[in-house]
Scaffold this motif. Sequence first.
Motif, PDB file in Angstrom:
ATOM      1  N   SER A  35       0.837  -1.205   0.000  1.00 15.10           N
ATOM      2  CA  SER A  35       0.000   0.000   0.000  1.00 15.10           C
ATOM      3  C   SER A  35       0.864   1.244   0.000  1.00 15.10           C
ATOM      4  CB  SER A  35      -0.866   0.051   1.256  1.00 15.10           C
ATOM      5  OG  SER A  35      -1.356  -1.191   1.600  1.00 15.10           O
ATOM      6  N   PHE A  36       2.175   1.062   0.227  1.00 20.19           N
ATOM      7  CA  PHE A  36       3.066   2.213   0.401  1.00 20.19           C
ATOM      8  C   PHE A  36       4.033   2.317  -0.777  1.00 20.19           C
ATOM      9  CE2 PHE A  36       2.118   0.572   4.756  1.00 20.19           C
ATOM     10  CZ  PHE A  36       1.219   1.572   5.107  1.00 20.19           C
ATOM     11  N   LYS A  37       3.630   3.136  -1.733  1.00 24.68           N
ATOM     12  CA  LYS A  37       4.496   3.291  -2.912  1.00 24.68           C
ATOM     13  C   LYS A  37       5.347   4.549  -2.804  1.00 24.68           C
ATOM     14  CE  LYS A  37       1.741   0.576  -6.109  1.00 24.68           C
ATOM     15  NZ  LYS A  37       0.670   0.182  -5.201  1.00 24.68           N
ATOM     16  N   PRO A  78      -0.028   6.803   6.112  1.00 30.66           N
ATOM     17  CA  PRO A  78      -1.328   7.045   6.766  1.00 30.66           C
ATOM     18  C   PRO A  78      -1.312   8.353   7.567  1.00 30.66           C
ATOM     19  CG  PRO A  78      -0.589   4.783   7.126  1.00 30.66           C
ATOM     20  CD  PRO A  78       0.558   5.501   6.480  1.00 30.66           C
ATOM     21  N   ILE A  79      -2.421   9.079   7.508  1.00 36.74           N
ATOM     22  CA  ILE A  79      -2.454  10.362   8.219  1.00 36.74           C
ATOM     23  C   ILE A  79      -2.773  10.191   9.710  1.00 36.74           C
ATOM     24  CG2 ILE A  79      -2.979  11.862   6.247  1.00 36.74           C
ATOM     25  CD1 ILE A  79      -5.903  11.755   7.124  1.00 36.74           C
ATOM     26  N   ILE A  81      10.707   6.845  14.402  1.00 35.07           N
ATOM     27  CA  ILE A  81      10.537   5.416  14.108  1.00 35.07           C
ATOM     28  C   ILE A  81       9.207   4.904  14.674  1.00 35.07           C
ATOM     29  CG2 ILE A  81      11.446   3.105  14.623  1.00 35.07           C
ATOM     30  CD1 ILE A  81      13.310   4.507  12.720  1.00 35.07           C
ATOM     31  N   VAL A  82       8.945   5.223  15.947  1.00 30.35           N
ATOM     32  CA  VAL A  82       7.716   4.721  16.581  1.00 30.35           C
ATOM     33  C   VAL A  82       6.482   5.328  15.909  1.00 30.35           C
ATOM     34  CG1 VAL A  82       6.410   4.634  18.748  1.00 30.35           C
ATOM     35  CG2 VAL A  82       8.872   4.272  18.764  1.00 30.35           C
ATOM     36  N   LYS A  83       6.575   6.595  15.588  1.00 29.58           N
ATOM     37  CA  LYS A  83       5.462   7.278  14.917  1.00 29.58           C
ATOM     38  C   LYS A  83       5.089   6.537  13.625  1.00 29.58           C
ATOM     39  CE  LYS A  83       4.816  11.991  13.094  1.00 29.58           C
ATOM     40  NZ  LYS A  83       3.936  12.748  13.950  1.00 29.58           N
ATOM     41  N   LEU A  84       6.108   6.186  12.837  1.00 31.73           N
ATOM     42  CA  LEU A  84       5.866   5.516  11.560  1.00 31.73           C
ATOM     43  C   LEU A  84       5.396   4.072  11.766  1.00 31.73           C
ATOM     44  CD1 LEU A  84       8.960   6.852   9.590  1.00 31.73           C
ATOM     45  CD2 LEU A  84       6.565   7.353   9.059  1.00 31.73           C
ATOM     46  N   LEU A 104       1.024  -0.148  11.741  1.00 32.63           N
ATOM     47  CA  LEU A 104       0.343  -1.218  12.475  1.00 32.63           C
ATOM     48  C   LEU A 104      -1.105  -0.870  12.814  1.00 32.63           C
ATOM     49  CD1 LEU A 104       3.213  -2.390  14.883  1.00 32.63           C
ATOM     50  CD2 LEU A 104       2.398  -3.499  12.792  1.00 32.63           C
ATOM     51  N   GLY A 105      -1.383   0.422  12.971  1.00 29.43           N
ATOM     52  CA  GLY A 105      -2.774   0.833  13.179  1.00 29.43           C
ATOM     53  C   GLY A 105      -3.201   0.897  14.624  1.00 29.43           C
TER      54      GLY A 105
END
Length: 303
Positions: free
Chosen positions: A6-8, A14-15, A34-37, A42-43
């Motif tokens: 999903s990540f091109k 994701p916002i 890193i954790v933010k991303l 992971l959601g």
Amino acid sequence: MSEQTSFKTLRDTPISEYLTPGSPLCGGCGGEIIVKLALKALGPKTILVSVPGCLALFELYPYTSLKTPMLFAPFPAGPAAAQGIVDGIEALVSKGRVSNPGVKVLLLTGDGAAYDIGLQATSAAIHRGLDFYYLCYDNEAYGNTGFQFSGSTPLAASTSTTPAGSGLRKKDLFEIWRAHNPPYVATVAASRPVDLLRKFEKAQRFRGPKLFIALGVCPTGWGSDPALTVRLDKLAVETGIFPLKEAVYGRVRHTYIPRSRKPVEEYLRHQRRFEHLFKPVRRDDLIRQIQEDVDRYWENVRE
Ligand code: SF4
């Protein structure tokens, strides 16, 4: 990666945010990125487990920077705490109390827990196939307690317990984990967010231990400019010091190969922990050793 994702591009990030603005971590801390991303990938149905280390500061009772729950465990007990959560969810499902919870358990550790104090428990968790995500934020020392040497401290790096520079090379945690043959092991870097998102997305295909080592640029411990965190992270990748790769059931693939690697010196000279390599007398012998280690690594990469 030519696989479905999903990540091109960066625009696919994701916002949704699972970290609130502001945290007790130092300005310019690479770990926060890193954790933010990772949480974006992971959601919202993610339960964090944390052990002593910088990232535990996300929760300082009664304050929190997280929008997800987090359980704090003793230094070596992170994998056991993750096991408890996984087992508890399974028990609730088997009793019909919840259905299809889709919960992911993410253990956050620094390199102190990952390389040293918690290694035995991690090995056991991988061995028994615990279905969890493990993210080591690797700032190459015990950053939360005064930047003491850890099993991850690289050759010649100055720490509070090796002020003249470490005489040891860092352990190869990727290979230690890979030897256990888990479904997924990867390295990730804040300067390569799309690569990071894809790897966390890909890991979700597998049941069992999914392990990540993130380069943790640490302005406070490394003596680097907080404004240069992402640039330094990028230099680690472009000099080849921090290879970006993954292993699916042991099979390694590099997700980025720096074709014309920059000299390691470009990475080292931005950090006070390596200042003694450049003054008062330039230590060409040590700089050469570090460069040779990196060159040797990449000579063996055939892709
Ligand atoms: S000491 Fe380093 S790793 Fe820890 S919060 Fe500060 S910058 Fe981040």
